[in-house]
Design an enzyme around this catalytic site. Structure first.
Site, PDB file in Angstrom:
ATOM      1  N   ASP A 608       0.869  -1.184   0.000  1.00 54.53           N
ATOM      2  CA  ASP A 608       0.000   0.000   0.000  1.00 54.53           C
ATOM      3  C   ASP A 608       0.904   1.232   0.000  1.00 54.53           C
ATOM      4  O   ASP A 608       1.577   1.516   0.997  1.00 54.53           O
ATOM      5  CB  ASP A 608      -0.881  -0.053   1.267  1.00 54.53           C
ATOM      6  CG  ASP A 608      -1.857   1.110   1.358  1.00 54.53           C
ATOM      7  OD1 ASP A 608      -1.647   2.128   0.676  1.00 54.53           O
ATOM      8  OD2 ASP A 608      -2.826   0.983   2.138  1.00 54.53           O
ATOM      9  N   HIS A 609       0.881   1.930  -1.103  1.00 53.04           N
ATOM     10  CA  HIS A 609       1.829   3.036  -1.248  1.00 53.04           C
ATOM     11  C   HIS A 609       1.476   4.232  -0.352  1.00 53.04           C
ATOM     12  O   HIS A 609       2.256   5.169  -0.212  1.00 53.04           O
ATOM     13  CB  HIS A 609       1.893   3.474  -2.716  1.00 53.04           C
ATOM     14  CG  HIS A 609       3.244   3.983  -3.117  1.00 53.04           C
ATOM     15  ND1 HIS A 609       4.220   4.332  -2.207  1.00 53.04           N
ATOM     16  CD2 HIS A 609       3.791   4.199  -4.343  1.00 53.04           C
ATOM     17  CE1 HIS A 609       5.293   4.746  -2.844  1.00 53.04           C
ATOM     18  NE2 HIS A 609       5.074   4.679  -4.147  1.00 53.04           N
TER      19      HIS A 609
END
Ligand code: CAO
Length: 636
Positions: A608-609
């Site tokens: 999850d950036h």
């Protein structure tokens, strides 16, 4: 018990009015004031309330019928005989007014403090205050909205009775008010909101009987509004028009209203253009009229003390002479949507933007069922995963009739499959994914694992590469704690976890399940192998509990036994990263001087950036592959 006939009440003189909605069915129990049906003229729609409480025994009309005042529309069985409200009498509709206030307070000196009271609300009592539009100290102009009230049939804005300053406000949202209740105090002129402007003839004098004469047609009483904008001109010079034909449409910030011709005749000159601002008495046009017919002026509703006095806010007239009251006008608050007040109220309660609802009624009128269906569809789509429910506006995938192309069988999805689908859509759409790939050299790991096979069999354990990967991932999560987090639901924080629980995706006959192994960092290889075997069995036996699948920090999804070079795993929120494992293969690897055969394990790391940046991921992945390549590092 008695059977009461409910008749169409006084509807402001309109005749043959369309029944556009029947709101109850035979057998329904209704209370006084419950809507029975909706009528619609070409200018307004109005809900006809029940005048008695009881059970509907017969409905005498159907949608599409035309009714006039006095027509029997319903029969209702009431308890204990005729109702005091006299259903059989021709009671005015609830939205029709109480009689004209007997007297009006004399205007006070402009600077004096004056009580502002709630004007005639057309008989409604204990009406909800839903909005306070002004604050103490505000300078208001006459007609500015002070508060908005709402009955179950209409919302009405109570205008300032004069220009001045608000000294106090005695109401708050949620209060209930009736006529005469104190709204507040202001400095300025009149002391009472102008419930009704006395009927005045503002037109030119009637011509003498016989022959024709040219009359100036003025703007009639429009409820005290000043400077109403001309938004449409419906006539041209030379037009022959009938009494009641629309001349122009005016719009205030409260309502749009069609101004009807007071008599039949020929338009000689149009005196206004679109965009002009008009007030009562301003000339609209000049008309040649025959004989002494109805003195040119205002339409009947304004010139007579017609039953239909509007609540203070929105007095104007329709061509039919029925008043455009807040109870029956469909255009309130300048919305373009064609819907009645009860529908607007329902939409507001449900948080529905009426502009998005497709009306199924005549002329696309939005009714309550349309609003309910709109909400139902959104909920259904959201629950089925068809909609993103987050308002991302992604168009749905159109339905396809596959049977057109060949034989098919439609198989019901299991509950787990549906849940998985929902989760996948939710995670895919909510999480900005980044996936990195790398091959881990597991040549030594595999040699070590194979060397332990005999011991594993003796222990009754199954030792595949997965327990090694569990151990390696736990070590990487400890080494790179930025991976052992979740996004806080407030969107402002990150939750850093101090425990290391890892989920493993398991293919089961019921669908994909992700049981979680606790405290992986604290367990040895044999314990992990046994825990893993036990939880996989539990999953495949359909015996997992919700608790077995909660609390994960990270997930491993392995298709290694099945094949493939790589895939993009979807992060399993609220975790922020997942490792996809594909099938190990012998590959030639350059060792600096020559190619050597190495057993390479393809790994894909999705994260999850929002929570993890690329550099963190690079460090995590490098650490992980290093540990997998040399499991002795786990001892360090
Ligand atoms: N490369 C090569 N061989 C592998 C391997 C890999 N990456 N992983 C496992 N193998 C081998 C095992 O060593 C075993 O062989 P041996 O008996 O000779 O040792 C054989 O494949 C079968 O392994 P397994 O499937 O019984 O056990 P596992 O630990 O590898 O996997 C489990 C268990 C539960 C992860 C797996 O069965 C499963 O269900 N995977 C599905 C995961 C999934 O569907 N994920 C979703 C993908 S999309 O998000």
């Amino acid at each position: 018990m008695a059977i009461e006939s409910i008749k169409v009440p006084d509807i402001g003189g309109s005749e043959n009015v369309d029944v556009i909605e029947i709101s109850v069915a035979v057998g329904d129990t209704v209370a006084i004031d419950d809507s029975l049906l909706v009528l619609e003229t070409d200018k307004a729609s109005m809900e006809i309330p029940s005048t008695v409480a009881g059970k509907v025994t017969a409905i005498k009309v159907k949608e599409g019928d035309k009714v006039s005042e006095g027509d029997v529309i319903f029969e209702v069985e009431t308890e204990g005989g005729a109702d005091a409200s006299g259903s059989d009498k021709e009671e005015p509709v609830k939205n029709e007014p109480a009689p004209e206030p007997e007297s009006k307070a004399a205007p006070a000196a402009a600077s004096a403090e004056q009580d502002i009271t709630i004007p005639d609300l057309g008989g409604s009592e204990n009406v909800d205050v839903i909005e306070i539009c002004v604050a103490v100290g505000d300078e208001v102009s006459e007609g500015d909205s002070l508060v908005v009230l709402e009955t179950d049939k209409a919302s009405l804005e109570i205008p300032a009775p004069a220009s001045g300053k608000i000294v106090s406000i005695d109401l708050k949202e949620g209060d209930k008010v009736s006529q005469g209740d104190k709204l507040g105090v202001m400095t300025g002129g009149a002391t009472e909101a102008p419930a009704e402007t006395p009927a005045e003839s503002s037109a030119a004098p009637a011509p003498a009987s016989g022959g024709s004469s040219v009359e100036v047609i003025p703007v009639p009483d429009i409820g005290g509004s000043e400077g109403a904008a001309v938004i449409e001109i419906s006539i041209s010079a030379g037009d022959e028009i009938d009494e009641g034909d629309t001349l122009i449409v005016l719009e205030t910030d409260k309502a749009s209203m069609e101004i009807p011709a007071p008599s039949a005749g020929k338009v000689v000159k149009v005196s206004v253009k679109e965009g002009d601002k008009l007030s009562q008495g301003d000339a609209i046009c000049e008309m040649e009229v025959e004989s002494a017919a109805p003195a040119a002026p205002a339409p009947k509703a304004e010139s007579a003390p017609q039953a239909a006095s509007a609540p203070a806010a929105s007095t104007a007239t329709t061509s039919s002479g029925s008043p455009v009251t807040a109870d029956n006008v469909e255009v309130v608050n300048s919305s373009d949507v064609y819907a009645g007040p009860a529908v607007r109220k329902l939409a507001r309660q449900l948080g529905v933007d009426l502009k998005k609802v497709k009306g199924s009624g005549p002329r696309s009128r939005v009714n309550k069922d349309d609003v309910r269906d709109y909400v139902k569809n959104i909920v259904a789509d959201s629950q089925s995963g068809k909609s993103t429910a987050g308002g991302s506006g992604i168009p749905a995938i159109p339905a396809v009739d596959f049977a057109k192309f060949g034989e098919i069988e439609t198989v019901k999805m299991s509950k787990i499959k549906k849940l998985t689908a929902d989760n996948m859509v939710r995670n895919w759409l909510n999480i900005p994914h980044v996936t990195q790939w790398d091959d881990a050299d597991i040549t030594e790991l595999e040699a070590f694992r194979k060397g332990l096979k005999a011991e594993a069999e003796k222990r009754g354990s199954k030792l595949t590469p997965l327990p090694f990967l569990l151990k390696a991932c736990a070590a990487a999560l400890v080494a790179e704690p930025s991976f052992n987090v979740s996004m806080h639901h407030d969107g402002e924080h990150i939750v850093q976890k101090k425990y290391v629980h890892i989920g493993v995706a398991v293919d089961t006959p019921n669908g994909l399940m992700v049981p979680v192994i606790r405290d992986v960092d604290k367990k040895g290889l044999w314990e992990l192998a046994d825990d893993f075997s036990a939880i996989v069995k539990k999953a495949r036996d359909g015996k997992l509990t919700a608790a077995d699948m909660q609390g994960g920090c990270f997930t491993i999804s392995s298709l290694g036994a099945m094949g493939g070079n790589g895939f993009t795993p979807i992060v399993n929120a609220p975790e922020v990263a997942i490792l996809g494992v594909s099938k190990a293969q012998m590959k030639p690897v350059w060792n600096g001087s020559e190619f050597v055969p190495r057993n390479m394990l393809p790994l894909a790391l999705s994260y999850d950036h929002r929570a993890i940046n690329g550099a963190d991921a690079g460090r995590f992945f490098t650490y992980l592959t290093a540990v997998v390549a040399d499991v002795r590092r786990l001892l360090l």
